[in-house]
Design an enzyme around this catalytic site. Structure first.
Site, PDB file in Angstrom:
ATOM      1  N   PRO A 157      -3.457   2.591   5.676  1.00 24.17           N
ATOM      2  CA  PRO A 157      -4.332   1.829   6.568  1.00 24.17           C
ATOM      3  C   PRO A 157      -5.771   1.647   6.087  1.00 24.17           C
ATOM      4  O   PRO A 157      -6.590   1.113   6.803  1.00 24.17           O
ATOM      5  CB  PRO A 157      -4.303   2.656   7.855  1.00 24.17           C
ATOM      6  N   ASP A 221      -2.427   5.686  -4.716  1.00 24.22           N
ATOM      7  CA  ASP A 221      -2.158   6.712  -3.702  1.00 24.22           C
ATOM      8  C   ASP A 221      -0.716   6.447  -3.257  1.00 24.22           C
ATOM      9  O   ASP A 221      -0.472   5.736  -2.291  1.00 24.22           O
ATOM     10  CB  ASP A 221      -3.163   6.551  -2.552  1.00 24.22           C
ATOM     11  N   CYS A 270       0.297  12.924  -1.110  1.00 24.36           N
ATOM     12  CA  CYS A 270       0.100  14.021  -0.148  1.00 24.36           C
ATOM     13  C   CYS A 270       1.373  14.856  -0.069  1.00 24.36           C
ATOM     14  O   CYS A 270       1.611  15.535   0.922  1.00 24.36           O
ATOM     15  CB  CYS A 270      -0.321  13.492   1.215  1.00 24.36           C
TER      16      CYS A 270
HETATM   17  C1  LIG Z   1       0.205   7.092   1.190  1.00 22.45           C
HETATM   18  S1  LIG Z   1       0.202   5.545   1.997  1.00 22.45           S
HETATM   19  C2  LIG Z   1      -1.351   4.896   1.523  1.00 22.45           C
HETATM   20  C3  LIG Z   1      -2.511   5.460   2.308  1.00 22.45           C
HETATM   21  C4  LIG Z   1      -3.815   4.773   1.963  1.00 22.45           C
HETATM   22  N1  LIG Z   1      -4.093   4.866   0.550  1.00 22.45           N
HETATM   23  C5  LIG Z   1      -4.979   5.332   2.732  1.00 22.45           C
HETATM   24  O1  LIG Z   1      -5.719   6.145   2.194  1.00 22.45           O
HETATM   25  O2  LIG Z   1      -5.157   4.936   3.885  1.00 22.45           O
HETATM   26  C6  LIG Z   1       1.279   4.607   0.998  1.00 22.45           C
HETATM   27  C7  LIG Z   1       1.317   3.146   1.341  1.00 22.45           C
HETATM   28  O3  LIG Z   1       2.064   2.490   0.331  1.00 22.45           O
HETATM   29  C8  LIG Z   1       2.752   1.421   0.912  1.00 22.45           C
HETATM   30  N2  LIG Z   1       3.808   1.023  -0.031  1.00 22.45           N
HETATM   31  C9  LIG Z   1       5.061   1.506  -0.163  1.00 22.45           C
HETATM   32  N3  LIG Z   1       5.718   0.888  -1.156  1.00 22.45           N
HETATM   33  C10 LIG Z   1       4.856  -0.018  -1.677  1.00 22.45           C
HETATM   34  C11 LIG Z   1       4.943  -0.983  -2.714  1.00 22.45           C
HETATM   35  N4  LIG Z   1       6.067  -1.127  -3.417  1.00 22.45           N
HETATM   36  N5  LIG Z   1       3.876  -1.754  -2.977  1.00 22.45           N
HETATM   37  C12 LIG Z   1       2.726  -1.610  -2.262  1.00 22.45           C
HETATM   38  N6  LIG Z   1       2.587  -0.736  -1.260  1.00 22.45           N
HETATM   39  C13 LIG Z   1       3.628   0.070  -0.968  1.00 22.45           C
HETATM   40  C14 LIG Z   1       3.226   1.985   2.236  1.00 22.45           C
HETATM   41  O4  LIG Z   1       3.550   0.954   3.135  1.00 22.45           O
HETATM   42  C15 LIG Z   1       2.003   2.805   2.663  1.00 22.45           C
HETATM   43  O5  LIG Z   1       1.147   2.017   3.438  1.00 22.45           O
END
Ligand SMILES: C[S@@+](CC[C@H](N)C(=O)[O-])C[C@H]1O[C@@H](n2cnc3c(N)ncnc32)[C@H](O)[C@@H]1O
Length: 335
Positions: A157, A221, A270
């Site tokens: 987010p 991340d 995480c």
């Molecule tokens: C750990 S969360 C990121 C949290 C964010 N960095 C923060 O600090 O608020 C991982 C995110 O990666 C997204 N995600 C998953 N697969 C993905 C992909 N193939 N390409 C881009 N985003 C992806 C997920 O929907 C999720 O929102």
């Protein structure tokens, strides 16, 4: 319960195997030695996995059970683009929110509060972001400058995206990418609320990005088994972890393609699972000749109040419980 990878003896083996390579704070890429080391590492990892299996017949853990044991401490990251830490602290203290200083002048621990901290006018004005103390570290390690072209590969987010923008004084360019349309809503709302103006939002699968050799700095991340994606009560199996690990390896490889020569990438999760952390770093170092690991071990000394230790790959770091687990590694593209 699946045991986390924190065996000291294994750590020693991994450290010893890298000892001679670390003279100038970088992991020297002697490929012959490296592939041997990686094989050893993988053996250890697999060995460890077997032990785990023996110990845990059902081979699963409940994330909720883990979380219930860990008291959730809340922190606020002041949006210094809008207000100074002193002013915000005074305003929130007046409202009955008791704050405690941390190692970072713009991050406060919430000691006590009489009001919901996610619904104050100050929150809605974008004066702060609710963020765990562990999760501020990746953006600090990436350390973007006002001139950088930055990519946040998985940004919703937007906790780390907005932190990066703050570190860049709302200058340079940040491309905030996210695959999930629904999560883009919260990303947009946080970017708008916090008055971020240097960001382009991109709704794409990070694995399909084609802006090769374009970015000075990249934050990956990565999605991991530690994220509460659908169901908080969902159990994380070995299969989930292997799935995440494979996706993370593909993502980091693409990330490096997108970096300029001389550019830097921070990899974080995480998760506390070695398959999603050290194994991903070992994998990418063994696969590519055009990168080196930047040793961020000294970064530990700048952080107080939480437990940050060396990762099992020399030069990486991780936050360990009771704080939210986090693994962080930094890579430079050298060719
Ligand atoms: C750990 S969360 C990121 C949290 C964010 N960095 C923060 O600090 O608020 C991982 C995110 O990666 C997204 N995600 C998953 N697969 C993905 C992909 N193939 N390409 C881009 N985003 C992806 C997920 O929907 C999720 O929102």
């Amino acid at each position: 319960m699946r045991k986390k990878f924190n065996s000291k003896s294994k750590g020693k083996n991994l450290h010893a195997s890298r000892e001679n390579k670390d003279k100038d704070n970088k992991i020297n890429k002697n490929k012959d030695n490296k592939s041997k080391n990686i094989k050893n590492t993988n053996k250890n990892i697999k060995g460890k996995g077997k032990n785990d299996q023996n110990k845990n017949k059902d081979n699963k853990k409940s994330k909720d059970t883990n979380k219930d044991k860990t008291p959730t401490t809340q922190y606020i990251r002041v949006n210094t683009l809008k207000i100074t830490p002193e002013k915000l602290k005074a305003r929130l203290t007046d409202k009955g929110i008791e704050l405690e200083d941390t190692f970072l002048e713009y991050l406060f621990k919430i000691k006590n509060t009489k009001v919901p901290v996610g619904a104050t006018p100050e929150y809605l004005f974008g004066y702060y972001y609710l963020q765990s103390i562990s999760s501020v570290i990746p953006s600090l390690v990436l350390n973007p400058s006002e001139k950088d072209m930055v990519l946040d590969m998985c940004s919703a987010p937007g906790g780390k995206t907005t932190h990066l923008c703050q570190l860049m004084n709302n200058k340079g360019i940040v491309v905030a990418n996210e695959v999930n349309r629904k999560r883009i809503k919260s990303l947009k709302s946080n970017i708008f609320r916090m008055n971020i103006t240097n960001t382009i939002i991109l709704n794409s699968d990070a694995l399909r990005l084609k802006y090769f050799n374009s970015f000075d700095k990249i934050l990956l991340d990565a999605p991991c088994s530690g994220n509460d994606i659908k169901d908080k009560n969902r159990e994380v199996s070995k299969r989930d972890i292997r799935y995440c690990s494979l996706r993370q390896k593909n993502m980091i490889n693409i990330g490096i393609e997108l970096l300029k020569t001389g550019g830097e990438l921070v990899y974080s999760t995480c998760s506390a699972e070695i398959e999603e952390n050290e194994e991903v770093i070992e994998y990418i170092l063994s696969m590519r000749k055009d990168i080196e690991l930047i040793n961020i071990s000294n970064f530990k000394d700048t952080i107080t109040g939480i437990s940050v230790v060396d990762g099992e790959v020399n030069g990486t770091i991780k936050v360990i419980p009771p704080n939210e687990p986090f693994f962080i590694a930094k890579i430079r593209k050298i060719q």
